[in-house]
Motif scaffolding. Structure first.
Motif, mmCIF file in Angstrom:
data_model
loop_
_atom_site.group_PDB
_atom_site.id
_atom_site.type_symbol
_atom_site.label_atom_id
_atom_site.label_comp_id
_atom_site.label_asym_id
_atom_site.label_seq_id
_atom_site.Cartn_x
_atom_site.Cartn_y
_atom_site.Cartn_z
ATOM 1 N N VAL A 30 7.918 -16.274 12.512
ATOM 2 C CA VAL A 30 9.300 -15.793 12.550
ATOM 3 C C VAL A 30 9.503 -15.038 13.856
ATOM 4 C CG1 VAL A 30 10.957 -14.216 11.515
ATOM 5 C CG2 VAL A 30 9.615 -15.719 10.065
ATOM 6 N N MET A 32 12.797 -13.932 15.225
ATOM 7 C CA MET A 32 13.865 -12.926 15.237
ATOM 8 C C MET A 32 14.857 -13.174 14.106
ATOM 9 S SD MET A 32 15.786 -14.453 18.633
ATOM 10 C CE MET A 32 17.423 -13.761 18.409
ATOM 11 N N GLU A 106 11.949 -7.373 24.538
ATOM 12 C CA GLU A 106 10.943 -6.388 24.959
ATOM 13 C C GLU A 106 9.659 -7.076 25.447
ATOM 14 O OE1 GLU A 106 10.380 -2.799 22.833
ATOM 15 O OE2 GLU A 106 12.389 -2.786 21.988
ATOM 16 N N CYS A 111 10.210 -10.621 17.714
ATOM 17 C CA CYS A 111 10.812 -9.287 17.644
ATOM 18 C C CYS A 111 10.093 -8.401 16.620
ATOM 19 C CB CYS A 111 12.285 -9.397 17.262
ATOM 20 S SG CYS A 111 13.283 -10.145 18.565
ATOM 21 N N PHE A 112 9.359 -9.014 15.697
ATOM 22 C CA PHE A 112 8.664 -8.248 14.645
ATOM 23 C C PHE A 112 7.256 -7.886 15.108
ATOM 24 C CE2 PHE A 112 11.948 -10.794 12.648
ATOM 25 C CZ PHE A 112 12.585 -9.874 11.845
ATOM 26 N N PHE A 113 7.164 -7.138 16.182
ATOM 27 C CA PHE A 113 5.862 -6.860 16.797
ATOM 28 C C PHE A 113 5.239 -5.552 16.308
ATOM 29 C CE2 PHE A 113 9.167 -5.439 19.769
ATOM 30 C CZ PHE A 113 8.802 -4.121 19.989
ATOM 31 N N ARG A 114 5.980 -4.804 15.485
ATOM 32 C CA ARG A 114 5.439 -3.545 14.947
ATOM 33 C C ARG A 114 5.105 -3.713 13.477
ATOM 34 N NH1 ARG A 114 10.131 0.563 16.489
ATOM 35 N NH2 ARG A 114 11.348 -1.307 16.026
ATOM 36 N N GLU A 115 3.856 -3.464 13.135
ATOM 37 C CA GLU A 115 3.428 -3.630 11.746
ATOM 38 C C GLU A 115 3.063 -2.276 11.147
ATOM 39 O OE1 GLU A 115 0.686 -6.890 11.139
ATOM 40 O OE2 GLU A 115 -0.076 -5.966 9.303
ATOM 41 N N LEU A 116 3.360 -2.130 9.873
ATOM 42 C CA LEU A 116 3.042 -0.882 9.179
ATOM 43 C C LEU A 116 1.552 -0.855 8.847
ATOM 44 C CD1 LEU A 116 4.294 1.713 8.052
ATOM 45 C CD2 LEU A 116 4.645 0.506 5.893
ATOM 46 N N GLY A 119 0.247 3.904 7.465
ATOM 47 C CA GLY A 119 1.389 4.814 7.428
ATOM 48 C C GLY A 119 2.163 4.926 8.731
ATOM 49 N N HIS A 120 1.851 4.045 9.714
ATOM 50 C CA HIS A 120 2.584 4.092 10.989
ATOM 51 C C HIS A 120 2.983 2.689 11.429
ATOM 52 C CE1 HIS A 120 1.477 8.306 11.568
ATOM 53 N NE2 HIS A 120 0.293 7.971 11.120
ATOM 54 N N TRP A 121 4.121 2.594 12.101
ATOM 55 C CA TRP A 121 4.527 1.326 12.711
ATOM 56 C C TRP A 121 3.751 1.193 14.024
ATOM 57 C CZ3 TRP A 121 7.130 -1.671 9.547
ATOM 58 C CH2 TRP A 121 7.991 -1.122 8.611
ATOM 59 N N MET B 1 0.157 9.316 3.394
ATOM 60 C CA MET B 1 1.220 8.541 4.067
ATOM 61 C C MET B 1 2.554 9.273 3.924
ATOM 62 S SD MET B 1 1.969 4.507 3.756
ATOM 63 C CE MET B 1 2.315 4.487 1.998
ATOM 64 N N ILE B 6 7.963 6.956 8.023
ATOM 65 C CA ILE B 6 8.023 5.485 8.097
ATOM 66 C C ILE B 6 9.481 5.026 8.034
ATOM 67 C CG2 ILE B 6 7.423 3.359 6.887
ATOM 68 C CD1 ILE B 6 4.949 4.902 5.785
ATOM 69 N N PHE B 76 4.367 -5.238 6.057
ATOM 70 C CA PHE B 76 5.709 -5.042 6.594
ATOM 71 C C PHE B 76 5.642 -5.039 8.120
ATOM 72 C CE2 PHE B 76 7.330 -2.482 2.749
ATOM 73 C CZ PHE B 76 8.216 -3.471 2.364
ATOM 74 N N SER B 77 6.573 -5.749 8.773
ATOM 75 C CA SER B 77 6.743 -5.609 10.227
ATOM 76 C C SER B 77 8.210 -5.311 10.502
ATOM 77 C CB SER B 77 6.341 -6.890 10.956
ATOM 78 O OG SER B 77 4.983 -7.180 10.728
ATOM 79 N N LEU B 78 8.446 -4.472 11.499
ATOM 80 C CA LEU B 78 9.799 -4.029 11.844
ATOM 81 C C LEU B 78 10.189 -4.647 13.179
ATOM 82 C CD1 LEU B 78 12.072 -2.005 10.968
ATOM 83 C CD2 LEU B 78 10.874 -0.273 12.336
#
Lengths: 135, 135
Positions: A30, A32, A106, A111-116, A119-121, B1, B6, B76-78
């Protein structure tokens, strides 16, 4: 092809937009989530290049028009409710010279390059280009 | 967490919802697009079972609560803008007995079962269950 017949099955929201998930047609990554109005949807079919409606700029947006990293349209699928579309694309990169490019402004593939994680993205991908050199 | 830390990175819309794409964690198939509020997002993490906000029923919705075809939360990804989430899941089926189930209430693996072909939205998937027998 009767574009009106195609479009009437789509339930656009109160802003006359429909959510569109762009997915790599080979890997199923995926890339975006963006929005189309009737004009963007129609232009995507007619030109074969993914065209969205930019909510921030309030205008038609040919994805990659600045960076050259356009998306070649492959297919549209409509969901059961008719209010979301899955679009398969070939993501161009390196200013159109590559067939495996970055979708995100970026510089990341997706675009979904930050994963949890814990407890942090956290950034879980490598940059394919430096936005400062492209925009 | 720290759930507040988050959640503050997520840009919820005017209805206090964020778009969530559910994707099979193994095959990368896109299963559905739905919405979460803070409570649904938090419950998904806490319970390990995908929980959405139903816009039609205006209440929390544990996906599969009627059919048994729940989604086991994987990640989860943001996205770059913070207003869309990609959630990887394991889609249970056959009332929870199978690990490869149907996400769609119409009995299909994915809600995106209609593809645009030759100017028409055509069903391009096989039903995994008959909705009449399940709901």
């Amino acid at each position: 092809m009767d574009i009106n017949e195609i479009v009437e099955k789509i339930k656009f929201n109160q802003d006359k937009l429909v959510s569109v998930i762009a997915q790599d047609y080979k890997t199923n990554e995926v890339l975006m989530l963006a929005y189309m109005n009737v004009e963007a949807f129609t232009k995507t079919i007619q030109t074969g290049v993914a065209t969205y409606w930019s909510r921030s700029r309030q205008k038609l947006w040919v994805k990659g028009e600045s960076s050259g990293n356009t998306q070649k349209f492959k297919s549209f699928s409509l969901d059961c409710d008719g209010d979301a579309i899955l679009m398969k694309v070939l993501q161009k990169g390196d200013n159109g010279r590559s067939d495996h490019g970055a979708a995100c402004h970026e510089g990341y593939r997706s675009c979904f390059f930050r994963e949890l994680n814990n407890g942090h993205w956290q950034v879980e991908a490598e940059r394919m280009f430096d936005p400062k050199e492209v925009y």
